[in-house]
Design an enzyme around this catalytic site. Structure first.
Site, mmCIF file in Angstrom:
data_model
loop_
_atom_site.group_PDB
_atom_site.id
_atom_site.type_symbol
_atom_site.label_atom_id
_atom_site.label_comp_id
_atom_site.label_asym_id
_atom_site.label_seq_id
_atom_site.Cartn_x
_atom_site.Cartn_y
_atom_site.Cartn_z
ATOM 1 N N HIS A 143 0.841 -1.203 0.000
ATOM 2 C CA HIS A 143 0.000 0.000 0.000
ATOM 3 C C HIS A 143 0.870 1.245 0.000
ATOM 4 O O HIS A 143 0.636 2.189 -0.762
ATOM 5 C CB HIS A 143 -0.935 -0.024 1.213
ATOM 6 N N CYS A 144 1.911 1.255 0.836
ATOM 7 C CA CYS A 144 2.805 2.414 0.912
ATOM 8 C C CYS A 144 3.574 2.643 -0.391
ATOM 9 O O CYS A 144 3.867 3.782 -0.749
ATOM 10 C CB CYS A 144 3.813 2.226 2.044
ATOM 11 N N MET A 145 3.939 1.568 -1.081
ATOM 12 C CA MET A 145 4.800 1.698 -2.259
ATOM 13 C C MET A 145 4.051 2.096 -3.523
ATOM 14 O O MET A 145 4.676 2.273 -4.568
ATOM 15 C CB MET A 145 5.550 0.383 -2.506
#
EC number: 3.5.3.6
Length: 409
Positions: free
Chosen positions: A397-399
């Protein structure tokens, strides 16, 4: 035809932006990584292989993947874009007047792809043999010092900008070490041919003004659908920013409800998506120890000028989210294992999954307990290696910065 806009957390993902590990990560050391907001140094070669695998697995599912270095290099081929970026990065306030004057002509003549690599990977004294001779100050500094620091957190493309329904915010980041990331996104959205003339708005943040106490990072922002946006307010996102974003969305009638989610402030739960993410239309994975403490405040538009009213909500966050999506309830998959294992898997981004379509997510392979529970709940879990990529404290999700995602409801 490419579209723009993110209308849910789990609808079909069509276009996404990522940033591969590169020069910025090669320059991380045990001595400087914490100043650059990275918890550890990477084995860069392996991280690159794992990131390539991540990209490939998204592409195999039909996702168009745009890469930051490529986008920035293509953007900086435009002289107006180059001036926009360098006028804001190469200044006396940032570098000192003598160094700025010595560096600017060198950067003006640099090929666009190389300039993009330096804007992300940083510029060390050792990169400046021609410029160094023109500056007494540069000659006196150690070869390993940075005149432009690397920004390795570009690996986590979720944060510097976020697409909310039919537009995007350019986010003023909490820590100064990350603020150059937002400037890069602004340049790309303004000047890259993909975005130039695109059918979208920049809701907020496209300004050189100081934002003072207003900071926001995309890991806290979730346009979940049905006109509702969740925004976590924890370590990195402040109520001053949330109010301005809500006002901008309401003014344009882009959203009908913004839910501020007040979180405990901790490094392990720096963003909402580190403890809560969607896996299907009615399935979320969460770290209950934190999510159970979240207090929700719903904002609704009051007038056409974007003013709004705030209603505190004493219900559990899961009930608030289910009601916003017109669902009877959410099915939950908590971080797996016993209390020790669950805390480890949350730290290793077990709840930070990215949905490629309803019921299909990408997760780190190391979070075996949580992944098993997701599969038992009917979720297809595509795994990638997380031993290196996860060292900066971010998962799938962060990437990813979704640029075009379908509605799910």
């Amino acid at each position: 035809m490419r579209g723009f806009g993110v209308h849910s957390e789990v609808g079909k993902l069509r276009t996404v932006m990522v940033c591969r590990p590169s020069l910025a990560h090669q320059r991380l050391t045990p001595a400087n990584c914490h100043d650059l907001l990275f918890d550890d140094v990477l084995w860069v070669h392996e991280a690159q292989k794992d990131h390539f695998d991540f990209v490939l697995k998204m592409q195999e599912r039909g996702v168009e993947v745009l890469e930051l270095h490529d986008l920035l290099g293509q953007t900086l081929a435009n002289q107006q874009a180059r001036d926009f970026l360098l006028d804001r990065r190469i200044t006396p306030n940032v570098l000192g007047s003598q160094i700025a004057e010595a560096m600017r002509p060198w950067l003006d003549e640099m090929p666009a792809a190389q300039l993009a690599a330096f804007m992300i990977g940083g510029i060390a004294i050792s990169d400046l043999p021609e410029v160094k001779a023109k500056s007494l100050m540069l000659s006196a500094l150690p070869e390993t010092d940075f005149v432009i620091p690397p920004i390795p957190n570009t690996l986590f493309q979720r944060d510097p900008s976020c697409w909310i329904y039919g537009g995007v915010t350019c986010n003023p980041m909490f820590w100064p070490a990350r603020r150059a990331e937002t400037l890069i996104q602004r340049a790309i959205y303004k000047f890259h041919p993909i975005f130039l003339g695109g059918d979208f708005q920049i809701w907020w943040g496209d300004s050189d003004q100081p934002f003072a106490n207003a900071s926001m990072e995309g890991g806290d922002v979730m346009p979940i659908g049905n006109g509702t946006v969740l925004i976590g307010m924890g370590e990195r996102t402040t109520y001053q920013a949330v109010g301005q974003v809500a006002q901008a969305l309401f003014r344009s009638k882009a959203a009908k409800r913004v839910v501020g989610c007040l979180m405990p402030k901790s490094r392990a739960a720096m963003h909402l998506d580190t403890v809560f993410s969607f896996c299907d239309r009615d399935v979320v994975t969460l770290f209950a120890e934190v999510v159970d403490q979240v207090r929700c405040y719903s904002m609704y538009p009051k007038d056409d000028d974007g003013t709004f009213e705030i209603h505190p909500d004493n219900r559990p966050m899961l009930d608030v989210v289910a009601e916003a999506l017109d669902l009877p309830q959410l099915r939950t998959v908590e971080t797996g294992g016993n209390s020790y294992q669950a805390e480890r898997e949350q730290w290793d981004d077990g709840n930070n999954v990215v949905a490629l379509e309803p019921g299909v997510v990408v997760a780190y392979d190391r979070n075996t307990y949580t992944n098993t529970l997701l599969r038992k709940a009917g979720i297809e879990v595509i795994t990638i290696r997380g031993s290196e990529l996860g060292r900066g404290r971010g998962g799938g999700h962060c990437m990813t910065c979704p640029i075009w995602r379908d509605p799910a409801y």
